[in-house]
Design a protein around this motif. Structure first.
Motif, PDB file in Angstrom:
ATOM      1  N   GLY A  16       4.073   6.270 -23.389  1.00 59.52           N
ATOM      2  CA  GLY A  16       5.189   5.485 -22.870  1.00 59.52           C
ATOM      3  C   GLY A  16       5.180   5.319 -21.361  1.00 59.52           C
ATOM      4  O   GLY A  16       6.222   5.176 -20.738  1.00 59.52           O
ATOM      5  N   LEU A  17       3.973   5.341 -20.790  1.00 61.55           N
ATOM      6  CA  LEU A  17       3.844   5.189 -19.338  1.00 61.55           C
ATOM      7  C   LEU A  17       3.412   3.772 -18.980  1.00 61.55           C
ATOM      8  O   LEU A  17       2.571   3.191 -19.656  1.00 61.55           O
ATOM      9  CB  LEU A  17       2.796   6.160 -18.791  1.00 61.55           C
ATOM     10  N   SER A  18       3.956   3.250 -17.903  1.00 62.06           N
ATOM     11  CA  SER A  18       3.492   1.965 -17.380  1.00 62.06           C
ATOM     12  C   SER A  18       2.205   2.203 -16.591  1.00 62.06           C
ATOM     13  O   SER A  18       1.902   3.338 -16.200  1.00 62.06           O
ATOM     14  CB  SER A  18       4.550   1.345 -16.459  1.00 62.06           C
ATOM     15  N   LYS A  19       1.462   1.123 -16.353  1.00 61.49           N
ATOM     16  CA  LYS A  19       0.255   1.250 -15.513  1.00 61.49           C
ATOM     17  C   LYS A  19       0.639   1.773 -14.139  1.00 61.49           C
ATOM     18  O   LYS A  19      -0.050   2.612 -13.570  1.00 61.49           O
ATOM     19  CB  LYS A  19      -0.434  -0.112 -15.357  1.00 61.49           C
ATOM     20  N   GLU A  21       3.205   3.653 -13.248  1.00 56.87           N
ATOM     21  CA  GLU A  21       3.571   5.071 -13.270  1.00 56.87           C
ATOM     22  C   GLU A  21       2.332   5.951 -13.396  1.00 56.87           C
ATOM     23  O   GLU A  21       2.207   6.960 -12.697  1.00 56.87           O
ATOM     24  CB  GLU A  21       4.551   5.361 -14.403  1.00 56.87           C
ATOM     25  N   LEU A  22       1.405   5.583 -14.265  1.00 60.61           N
ATOM     26  CA  LEU A  22       0.182   6.370 -14.403  1.00 60.61           C
ATOM     27  C   LEU A  22      -0.626   6.318 -13.112  1.00 60.61           C
ATOM     28  O   LEU A  22      -1.134   7.343 -12.658  1.00 60.61           O
ATOM     29  CB  LEU A  22      -0.658   5.880 -15.585  1.00 60.61           C
ATOM     30  N   ALA A  23      -0.703   5.155 -12.500  1.00 56.64           N
ATOM     31  CA  ALA A  23      -1.416   5.034 -11.220  1.00 56.64           C
ATOM     32  C   ALA A  23      -0.792   5.946 -10.169  1.00 56.64           C
ATOM     33  O   ALA A  23      -1.507   6.633  -9.432  1.00 56.64           O
ATOM     34  CB  ALA A  23      -1.400   3.582 -10.750  1.00 56.64           C
ATOM     35  N   ARG A  24       0.528   5.987 -10.118  1.00 57.36           N
ATOM     36  CA  ARG A  24       1.218   6.847  -9.150  1.00 57.36           C
ATOM     37  C   ARG A  24       0.861   8.311  -9.398  1.00 57.36           C
ATOM     38  O   ARG A  24       0.552   9.048  -8.469  1.00 57.36           O
ATOM     39  CB  ARG A  24       2.734   6.646  -9.258  1.00 57.36           C
ATOM     40  N   ARG A  25       0.835   8.722 -10.668  1.00 58.23           N
ATOM     41  CA  ARG A  25       0.511  10.116 -11.001  1.00 58.23           C
ATOM     42  C   ARG A  25      -0.936  10.472 -10.661  1.00 58.23           C
ATOM     43  O   ARG A  25      -1.249  11.637 -10.411  1.00 58.23           O
ATOM     44  CB  ARG A  25       0.761  10.384 -12.484  1.00 58.23           C
ATOM     45  N   LEU A  26      -1.808   9.472 -10.656  1.00 58.13           N
ATOM     46  CA  LEU A  26      -3.221   9.706 -10.337  1.00 58.13           C
ATOM     47  C   LEU A  26      -3.545   9.468  -8.863  1.00 58.13           C
ATOM     48  O   LEU A  26      -4.680   9.649  -8.449  1.00 58.13           O
ATOM     49  CB  LEU A  26      -4.108   8.783 -11.187  1.00 58.13           C
ATOM     50  N   SER A  27      -2.542   9.025  -8.107  1.00 65.38           N
ATOM     51  CA  SER A  27      -2.726   8.684  -6.683  1.00 65.38           C
ATOM     52  C   SER A  27      -3.744   7.564  -6.502  1.00 65.38           C
ATOM     53  O   SER A  27      -4.630   7.632  -5.638  1.00 65.38           O
ATOM     54  CB  SER A  27      -3.136   9.919  -5.865  1.00 65.38           C
ATOM     55  N   ILE A  28      -3.631   6.534  -7.355  1.00 66.46           N
ATOM     56  CA  ILE A  28      -4.466   5.337  -7.223  1.00 66.46           C
ATOM     57  C   ILE A  28      -3.554   4.119  -7.249  1.00 66.46           C
ATOM     58  O   ILE A  28      -2.368   4.231  -7.568  1.00 66.46           O
ATOM     59  CB  ILE A  28      -5.529   5.231  -8.358  1.00 66.46           C
ATOM     60  N   PRO A  30      -2.067   0.498  -8.646  1.00 64.94           N
ATOM     61  CA  PRO A  30      -1.927  -0.125  -9.966  1.00 64.94           C
ATOM     62  C   PRO A  30      -3.100  -1.064 -10.287  1.00 64.94           C
ATOM     63  O   PRO A  30      -3.514  -1.161 -11.446  1.00 64.94           O
ATOM     64  CB  PRO A  30      -0.601  -0.887  -9.867  1.00 64.94           C
ATOM     65  N   GLN A  31      -3.645  -1.727  -9.263  1.00 70.09           N
ATOM     66  CA  GLN A  31      -4.791  -2.621  -9.485  1.00 70.09           C
ATOM     67  C   GLN A  31      -6.011  -1.823  -9.957  1.00 70.09           C
ATOM     68  O   GLN A  31      -6.732  -2.243 -10.861  1.00 70.09           O
ATOM     69  CB  GLN A  31      -5.131  -3.410  -8.218  1.00 70.09           C
ATOM     70  N   TYR A  32      -6.246  -0.671  -9.344  1.00 66.03           N
ATOM     71  CA  TYR A  32      -7.365   0.177  -9.764  1.00 66.03           C
ATOM     72  C   TYR A  32      -7.152   0.661 -11.202  1.00 66.03           C
ATOM     73  O   TYR A  32      -8.097   0.693 -11.999  1.00 66.03           O
ATOM     74  CB  TYR A  32      -7.536   1.355  -8.797  1.00 66.03           C
ATOM     75  N   MET A  33      -5.899   0.991 -11.542  1.00 58.12           N
ATOM     76  CA  MET A  33      -5.586   1.392 -12.919  1.00 58.12           C
ATOM     77  C   MET A  33      -5.887   0.251 -13.876  1.00 58.12           C
ATOM     78  O   MET A  33      -6.476   0.464 -14.941  1.00 58.12           O
ATOM     79  CB  MET A  33      -4.096   1.794 -13.004  1.00 58.12           C
ATOM     80  N   ALA A  34      -5.516  -0.959 -13.508  1.00 53.95           N
ATOM     81  CA  ALA A  34      -5.807  -2.135 -14.344  1.00 53.95           C
ATOM     82  C   ALA A  34      -7.316  -2.327 -14.482  1.00 53.95           C
ATOM     83  O   ALA A  34      -7.807  -2.650 -15.567  1.00 53.95           O
ATOM     84  CB  ALA A  34      -5.156  -3.380 -13.744  1.00 53.95           C
ATOM     85  N   ASP A  35      -8.062  -2.120 -13.399  1.00 53.51           N
ATOM     86  CA  ASP A  35      -9.522  -2.258 -13.439  1.00 53.51           C
ATOM     87  C   ASP A  35     -10.150  -1.233 -14.382  1.00 53.51           C
ATOM     88  O   ASP A  35     -11.117  -1.539 -15.086  1.00 53.51           O
ATOM     89  CB  ASP A  35     -10.122  -2.111 -12.038  1.00 53.51           C
ATOM     90  N   ILE A  36      -9.602  -0.028 -14.420  1.00 46.69           N
ATOM     91  CA  ILE A  36     -10.095   0.997 -15.347  1.00 46.69           C
ATOM     92  C   ILE A  36      -9.861   0.537 -16.783  1.00 46.69           C
ATOM     93  O   ILE A  36     -10.775   0.555 -17.610  1.00 46.69           O
ATOM     94  CB  ILE A  36      -9.402   2.353 -15.091  1.00 46.69           C
ATOM     95  N   GLU A  37      -8.650   0.092 -17.065  1.00 42.23           N
ATOM     96  CA  GLU A  37      -8.316  -0.306 -18.438  1.00 42.23           C
ATOM     97  C   GLU A  37      -9.078  -1.554 -18.885  1.00 42.23           C
ATOM     98  O   GLU A  37      -9.371  -1.694 -20.065  1.00 42.23           O
ATOM     99  CB  GLU A  37      -6.807  -0.517 -18.573  1.00 42.23           C
ATOM    100  N   LYS A  38      -9.399  -2.429 -17.965  1.00 45.41           N
ATOM    101  CA  LYS A  38     -10.147  -3.647 -18.303  1.00 45.41           C
ATOM    102  C   LYS A  38     -11.658  -3.407 -18.330  1.00 45.41           C
ATOM    103  O   LYS A  38     -12.426  -4.304 -18.652  1.00 45.41           O
ATOM    104  CB  LYS A  38      -9.825  -4.775 -17.319  1.00 45.41           C
ATOM    105  N   GLY A  39     -12.085  -2.193 -17.979  1.00 46.89           N
ATOM    106  CA  GLY A  39     -13.506  -1.868 -18.014  1.00 46.89           C
ATOM    107  C   GLY A  39     -14.286  -2.332 -16.801  1.00 46.89           C
ATOM    108  O   GLY A  39     -15.514  -2.301 -16.803  1.00 46.89           O
TER     109      GLY A  39
END
Length: 86
Positions: A16-19, A21-28, A30-39
């Motif tokens: 139940g986490l947004s991209k 929120e997860l990016a914030r928890r990883l200190s990255i 949101p765009q980098y989080m999206a890049d991870i999820e998109k491969g």
């Protein structure tokens, strides 16, 4: 989309986490989080370990899908290889 990216996105959604929120928890970003999820990006070992901890993932499965090995595993393999080699 990579298998790793799909795995992360599915796991994030299950928690139940947004991209963002997860990016914030990883200190990255949101765009980098999206890049991870998109491969488009495979994160560093450190970030994979943080993903594993944050999303409560199976570490071996996460590293396998990322096509990486933790450095400690490589170090152990190297030590065993030279110990038993000849």
């Amino acid at each position: 989309m990579s298998e790793f990216g799909k795995f992360i996105e599915m796991s994030r959604n299950q928690k139940g986490l947004s991209k963002s929120e997860l990016a914030r928890r990883l200190s990255i970003t949101p765009q980098y989080m999206a890049d991870i999820e998109k491969g488009r990006m495979i994160p560093s070992e450190e970030k994979i370990e943080k993903l594993v901890k944050t999303l409560e993932l199976n570490e071996k499965e996460a590293f396998k899908l990322a096509d990486k090995l933790p450095l400690r595993v490589l170090a152990d393999a190297k030590q065993n290889y030279y110990k038993h080699g000849s």
